[in-house]
Design a protein around this motif. Sequence first.
Motif, PDB file in Angstrom:
ATOM      1  N   ASP A   1       0.850  -1.189   0.000  1.00  0.00           N
ATOM      2  CA  ASP A   1       0.000   0.000   0.000  1.00  0.00           C
ATOM      3  C   ASP A   1       0.885   1.238   0.000  1.00  0.00           C
ATOM      4  OD1 ASP A   1      -2.140   1.702   0.128  1.00  0.00           O
ATOM      5  OD2 ASP A   1      -2.439   1.473   2.303  1.00  0.00           O
ATOM      6  N   LEU A   2       1.268   1.682  -1.208  1.00  0.00           N
ATOM      7  CA  LEU A   2       2.151   2.837  -1.356  1.00  0.00           C
ATOM      8  C   LEU A   2       1.360   4.070  -1.737  1.00  0.00           C
ATOM      9  CD1 LEU A   2       5.071   1.234  -3.426  1.00  0.00           C
ATOM     10  CD2 LEU A   2       4.963   1.535  -0.943  1.00  0.00           C
ATOM     11  N   ALA A   3       1.865   5.230  -1.321  1.00  0.00           N
ATOM     12  CA  ALA A   3       1.244   6.488  -1.729  1.00  0.00           C
ATOM     13  C   ALA A   3       1.358   6.643  -3.238  1.00  0.00           C
ATOM     14  CB  ALA A   3       1.919   7.659  -1.025  1.00  0.00           C
ATOM     15  N   GLU A   4       0.441   7.407  -3.818  1.00  0.00           N
ATOM     16  CA  GLU A   4       0.404   7.559  -5.281  1.00  0.00           C
ATOM     17  C   GLU A   4       1.723   8.113  -5.813  1.00  0.00           C
ATOM     18  OE1 GLU A   4      -2.239   9.840  -8.740  1.00  0.00           O
ATOM     19  OE2 GLU A   4      -2.878   9.850  -6.633  1.00  0.00           O
ATOM     20  N   ASN A   5       2.313   9.037  -5.095  1.00  0.00           N
ATOM     21  CA  ASN A   5       3.570   9.644  -5.530  1.00  0.00           C
ATOM     22  C   ASN A   5       4.742   9.176  -4.672  1.00  0.00           C
ATOM     23  OD1 ASN A   5       2.351  11.239  -7.593  1.00  0.00           O
ATOM     24  ND2 ASN A   5       1.613  12.643  -5.999  1.00  0.00           N
ATOM     25  N   GLU A   6       4.723   7.930  -4.268  1.00  0.00           N
ATOM     26  CA  GLU A   6       5.784   7.380  -3.433  1.00  0.00           C
ATOM     27  C   GLU A   6       7.153   7.599  -4.090  1.00  0.00           C
ATOM     28  OE1 GLU A   6       8.381   5.928  -1.113  1.00  0.00           O
ATOM     29  OE2 GLU A   6       6.309   5.918  -0.389  1.00  0.00           O
ATOM     30  N   PRO A   7       8.079   8.280  -3.390  1.00  0.00           N
ATOM     31  CA  PRO A   7       9.384   8.565  -4.008  1.00  0.00           C
ATOM     32  C   PRO A   7      10.274   7.340  -4.159  1.00  0.00           C
ATOM     33  CG  PRO A   7       9.313   9.363  -1.749  1.00  0.00           C
ATOM     34  CD  PRO A   7       7.924   8.930  -2.081  1.00  0.00           C
TER      35      PRO A   7
END
Length: 402
Positions: free
Chosen positions: A7-13
């Motif tokens: 479950d990663l953020a949409e803009n995961e760096p």
Amino acid sequence: MTECWLDLAENEPFGLATLPYGVIAHGNGQPQPAVRIGDVAVPLRSATAALLPGCAELFAGACLDAFLAAGPAVWSEVRAAVTSWLGDERHRPVIEPLLIPLTDARTVLPFTVADYVDFYASENHASNVGRIFRPGSEPLTPNWKHLPIGYHGRAGTVVVSGTDITRPQGQRKVGEAIEFGPSLRLDIEAEVGFVVGVGSTLGSSVPIASFADHVFGVVLLNDWSARDLQAWEYVPLGPFLGKSFATSISGWITPLSALAHARVPAVERNPAPLPYLDDTGDSWNLALELTVSLNGEVLSRPPFATMYWTAAQMLAHLTVNGASLRTGDLYGSGTVSGPDPDQRGSLLELSWGGAEPFTLSDGSPRCFLDNGDEVVITAAAPGPGGGRVTIDEVRGRIAGAD
């Protein structure tokens, strides 16, 4: 592009397009190689033992040295495997229980630094420094546009991001007097570092076309500089104690394969480089966008794409005399500075040698670093599908001299 089951953020760096490699210490266990995804790490020792046993031995130690030395075919195999593990739900039952939250771990220096070389590859930076130190003269030395200028640094004082930096002491000239004491003009140099994986034999050279056969990946690098010590000692042999006390690098290495979408044409060069430095059609110029912050406040945004010499040209020049490479060799680009005042990668330039102090948001004028200051350098680059690839930060806080 493959999607991750985490479950990663949409803009995961630090998503699937990045997958940097590092070494983490977790609990009381031995430091172990890992790959970062989001805010967790995949421990490669246990993951390869379960799913890629042919490569498990490469991650049995407490650093990345064996993996770096294995070469491009193995680098590609492992990256493809990790991408599959994190993008295919079938591997989730094996990988998910192995994941280590980065809040429960600390990064350590990920490889054994064999040699360290620092270059001086930004025309903007070199011109600014020339104007500061040699006003009224040509800002660039006659050789500057013919070869990448560099110097050999000290491998033993390369430290991982987050390590406190002790203010160096040494000789400095004050008026006509020679004094000894802590540096009063402590500076930063915002750079990109390149990590060599595959070595070369003494007497051979590495052509530009073979760059990616030897260099594994990139880190951000801060080559801390004591400008007052440096100014007194550097004639005629160049940097010594003013540079050798500490060089900080990122804890996670971004592989070259993650930067395929960041390659851009080289800047125009005049005169044309000699044949061994001619990278026509094979430029390794990279569109990395750096940010330099002091105590949480952004000072500058240096663009790496403006560099005159590329990493491939630096490596070609470093070895053209037959000097050999070793696994773990590290070389820095030199300070990254753009053409605009807010794109300068050193405090020397930002304060114009101390003659024009810059002002922080609290109204305080500054030229160089005070004890307690914390410097953070970050960077990002174009990634696949219009996304971004993040290069792990390099961070350091200034402590007082011992």
